[in-house]
Design an enzyme around this catalytic site. Structure first.
Site, mmCIF file in Angstrom:
data_model
loop_
_atom_site.group_PDB
_atom_site.id
_atom_site.type_symbol
_atom_site.label_atom_id
_atom_site.label_comp_id
_atom_site.label_asym_id
_atom_site.label_seq_id
_atom_site.Cartn_x
_atom_site.Cartn_y
_atom_site.Cartn_z
ATOM 1 N N SER A 20 -22.235 -12.950 -19.745
ATOM 2 C CA SER A 20 -22.762 -11.759 -19.064
ATOM 3 C C SER A 20 -23.647 -10.940 -19.998
ATOM 4 O O SER A 20 -24.611 -10.308 -19.566
ATOM 5 C CB SER A 20 -21.615 -10.905 -18.525
ATOM 6 O OG SER A 20 -20.955 -10.210 -19.562
ATOM 7 N N GLY A 38 -18.395 -18.309 -23.486
ATOM 8 C CA GLY A 38 -17.334 -17.447 -22.977
ATOM 9 C C GLY A 38 -17.825 -16.611 -21.812
ATOM 10 O O GLY A 38 -19.024 -16.457 -21.598
ATOM 11 N N CYS A 39 -16.895 -16.078 -21.051
ATOM 12 C CA CYS A 39 -17.272 -15.327 -19.854
ATOM 13 C C CYS A 39 -17.994 -14.030 -20.225
ATOM 14 O O CYS A 39 -19.100 -13.766 -19.750
ATOM 15 C CB CYS A 39 -16.037 -15.061 -18.991
ATOM 16 S SG CYS A 39 -14.627 -14.356 -19.861
ATOM 17 N N TYR A 40 -17.371 -13.207 -21.084
ATOM 18 C CA TYR A 40 -18.041 -11.975 -21.502
ATOM 19 C C TYR A 40 -19.393 -12.283 -22.166
ATOM 20 O O TYR A 40 -20.412 -11.665 -21.818
ATOM 21 C CB TYR A 40 -17.166 -11.191 -22.481
ATOM 22 C CG TYR A 40 -15.975 -10.475 -21.893
ATOM 23 C CD1 TYR A 40 -16.122 -9.534 -20.878
ATOM 24 C CD2 TYR A 40 -14.690 -10.695 -22.393
ATOM 25 C CE1 TYR A 40 -15.019 -8.842 -20.368
ATOM 26 C CE2 TYR A 40 -13.583 -10.021 -21.884
ATOM 27 C CZ TYR A 40 -13.747 -9.091 -20.883
ATOM 28 O OH TYR A 40 -12.662 -8.419 -20.397
#
Lengths: 355, 355, 355, 355
Positions: free
Chosen positions: B163, B158-160
């Protein structure tokens, strides 16, 4: 220091010192729509000698007014109150003269910290008039209203600290559940960085951008430490990380605090609702509703909500304000209203503009 | 499950399923500039039958391509790899068919969590093919590169979580100093919310806005919990608060972790620099330099930095990625490159556009 | 003036003078991804002595490079071409020295106007080297390609004039229907205003803003007059009104021209399609499709379309470019490619990033 | 049709039909701060049954109000005036019923054009109640004030036409110098496109974007043609090109008109200043000053200026309004004030918020 004498029959005469910066300009905007106050004097070194209305065509002033240089403020005798919007440390020389003839609301940080040693640690200088720190009143209106009514020198809170302290103070009633630390992640619009042009503040640099700055050592941390201690009675550790959002106005603070013991979100909510019941400018949102900076933009409101992460027992407080209104000029006028016996909400009741 | 056979002499033939959503469209953009891959098939129920190039004039495709409906994917035999950009839970029916003939890179969350019970807790359903969870490889490239090279079903992170996990993993080498909890405050651009029109996603609502959402219970928390455990070996408590920034692209995550013992910022920095030495897509910034989403916009880069608040002994990690590139399509292509023996950086070396 | 000698076996060695302004920085970005050119020298008085990569972490340079002061350019002998991105009038002193050893692509306005008297009228000064105006080639690539291939001093067109002249030139084939005047309404992103900080360029001032400027007398009008005359053979009156859009990049020009006689939109469309057939960087959109700056953002493309208002017999041309690419650095590199016999599209084929 | 009877002692009771669209919501905002009017009824099919204040926390209503479905409007008897903010063509069925009991201010286009044939040409339908077109008053306040005071059915002007007609009308005094055509290039914020979610209105699509739309045939052209004719007495040709700016609010119109004869900018300026002398909501800016949408944002002001291009004898008019205030809800309230004998500026005096 003499008490403020104000009959209430005439409008409060306001002198705005530093009127062309964002906080000063916002003070001009608010006072120009105030039913019981008027701007009688405004200073700006940048625009000295120019017609205020021509420089800022968005204002509708009731009278023609020319910008004066800052140095003329000290000798001006026609004001009931000086609202100072100068950079930090720039008004120490004139403060005694101003106080001799009028009340002062200082939007800078110069008198916000009660402990002079905090200036050494966080602002890196020895405070030149520690005696004034004793008489100055910290103007977090909803918390220190009684003191504010009697203030002659009012230290208006910082923008970030306002968003944080209003969210934290209600916890004084459930302080036994607080474990700490207080971890504050704040996000501010670019007007908070002021109106002096610097490359990273350019539109082309800031649009599409989001960045952190001063992740340690930001000066506003000191005010938060002060208010967290005032809330809980002990030095709960506080850390603060500010960020810049590509909007002109608005602060959203997300505050995470580990809690302990048998405490529920609904119980904490009751505490908050009770704490702020009857307040005009603080709204505790219904359970599950998200605070949004757009709902408070251009207004003196603080919206807040709270969320308890049951898995980790971390309480999350989220508050939003307009950094230039409740975080600066609006709270300054709210305090001025109290100091002069004017209705507290006068001049401050506009709705937010949406979209 | 059969191993991928790929000669390396012809371009990798890529089928993009869900090609008109933001992650799918970004996959199209990246592959269309890829020296060793080409899009041979693209599905979109919204634009079924239309010319891709006409619908999206910003693309420069090397060949004429018409959008197909999703249902045609299962029968398509001309692809070496399917990159799936469908909403969560929408590809379970076709996954076996696809895997029978080609590799699959799934950008959805369907195979990211190794533990099927996590789907019940965080996604609120019983996973229909738990066996695939065992064979699927979690594609956090820099961390699981060796496994990824042999993957046939790749679960793109996932994107979050990308990061966050990239910022947290280097701490495995200093885990004895970690006290916890891990408090994650993330901020994402609006493309993360997808391309389906909803009122709060309208420009007029989102401009000048900043808001929090899902302060408890966000599904991506589960991936973070998984990776934090993989890092430290025990369940350090994790809490996650996402926010929406008025930009199209970019995620900035600010991660606060209380630490203990005799640890310094410079020592932690050494750990980070050593951990990511030689990586093309992760850059640990020099001390004091602030990560900015604009520096990674449109690229596959992750920039990060770390700051230790000495007063409170709280470590702050800050990382930035482009949510659609390193947080979705870019990492998908990076993984695809590894799976097919293509140079890892192929198609992914563009500079960020500034301003 | 000596002809350019370039073997084509080594990369073209590029010196960028004024590399930290927006056009110069964009040149750096493009060259750093160019397969047949490399930046060997870069000047910036602001960042003199600093590492380019550290100042601009968004760049991925193949070699370490320190910014030099502008004054060092004249003595530098290692470049095949100097790309000048200085403010207007700042390179007259060094131009002869540079031309003695290398080709020059000048992004400023210093050699764009063939007629020296135009400098007196529009730029308010007497041109110091009118002889160079005779040898300089105006680099509107699609129109003057043959001349450009032989240029040694290339005057790169202005951003607004590029958007206008590319849209107007195809009308040379239907000039008998043109009545005039040519009424140009252009809108540009803020990067067009440069990187020197001024108050009205601040994010807080520019966001939510849209404004006109220089509604008469804008200097770029002179280039438009020149190209309109080159198109039609006579001085069709030209008026130009520029505006500022709150975006970083992009120009959209809307050009209204009263026409006469028996002419239809479809006939004009045929003229346009024929005129630009085979061009890589100019796209005439299908009938009814609206040009959007986002479709060309970060690319060297010019998209255009035309609409005939039958009620009033007014032809409307609409064109879009990225002001920093096709309007500056991109067209400069396109011209450089032609001058050095490199494939014209080299380094310029990236897709636009959307969203 | 009965004349409005209103004592002036009680607040005007306002029913807002279509209160959750942007124009309706703006009407709610303005009336909620109006000293002599109050919202007593509000309809929204989307939010039917919900508390207005909860759906829109940015409002500070003086009383609790639940949204009603539109269909309830016809039977409601407690309003002095209905302000209709429905899409075009949606209130024909109820208009007679409403007018039987109250005044109507219609923000839609349904009664703006005096000539029914214009509806056939521009709106593509036969107007169902042409008799009402005869009694309806076109509410361009500064121009038709006398008629408006006696109106019972008020057709509130369109947003684009307001910005154009206010700029053009003063030319009636110098009409002999007008050559034409009138070439209008307008730019509007996204709130003008309404609140119904469509893909191209999404934040991620609209940010960084600028585009033209409807370059021929935009419906608002018809109102402009009507007002240009009312100004000059003959059908000066009018062409109109609208564009979308990435801001929430604001319209800027740039109007180019070839002129003839011995006319100077200063003479035209005198005409404008004289025409609008004493007006509260129209300001002709000083010579050379640029109109900015930010100066009128959230206000009922129209700022304008004029520039004569001496080289081409083309007059350029530039005007700015807030499309939701002077272009919709604000002008509606201004008209309502006139119709009910309330002070014209009541509820409309807020300053613009800057930055």
């Amino acid at each position: 220091m003499a008490v403020i004498k104000y009959s209430g029959k005439k409008p409060v005469r306001v002198a705005v010192v530093g009127a062309s910066g964002y906080a000063g300009l916002e003070t001009m905007r608010i006072i120009s729509g105030h039913p019981a106050a008027e701007v009688v004097f405004a200073t700006s070194n940048t625009y000295s000698g120019k017609d205020v209305q021509e420089v800022f065509p968005q204002l509708n002033l009731s009278r023609k007014l020319l910008f004066q240089p800052h140095e003329k403020a000290e000798a001006f005798r026609g004001a009931d109150v000086f609202i100072l919007s100068l950079p930090h440390g720039k008004s120490y020389d004139m403060i005694d003269s101003l106080l001799a003839h009028a009340a002062v609301v200082d939007i800078s940080a110069d008198y916000r910290l009660a402990d002079p040693e905090m200036y050494e640690k966080w602002y890196d200088y020895v405070h030149p008039c520690p005696d004034l720190l004793e008489t100055a009143i910290y103007g977090l209106t909803e918390i220190y209203r009684k003191l504010i009514k009697k203030a002659r020198l009012l230290a208006n809170p910082g923008c970030y600290p306002t968003s944080v302290a209003l969210a934290v103070h209600p916890l004084e009633n459930v302080s036994e559940y607080i474990k700490g630390p207080v971890i504050i992640d704040s996000k501010s619009g670019y007007s908070g960085a002021g109106r002096s042009p610097k490359p990273h503040l350019l539109f082309s640099e800031a649009v599409d951008e989001f960045t952190v700055y001063a992740p340690t050592g930001h000066r506003h941390t000191s005010e938060m430490i002060q208010e967290v201690k005032n809330t809980f009675g002990w030095n709960v550790p506080v850390t603060f990380t500010p960020h810049l959002i590509p909007v002109a106005r608005g602060i959203l603070s997300t505050i995470c605090i580990p809690v302990q013991g048998d405490i529920s979100e609904s119980k904490i909510r009751e505490t908050y609702e009770s704490f702020y019941r009857g307040e005009s400018f603080v709204k505790v949102l219904p359970a599950g509703r998200m605070p949004s900076i757009k709902h408070v933009r251009g207004t003196n409101m603080c919206h807040m909500n709270l969320f308890l992460d049951e898995d980790t027992k971390i309480l999350k407080l989220v508050s939003v304000i307009d950094n230039l209104v409740k975080g600066a000029a609006g709270q300054a006028v709210q305090n001025m209203n109290l100091m002069f016996g004017v209705r507290e909400t006068a001049g401050l009741l506009a709705n937010a503009i949406m979209p």
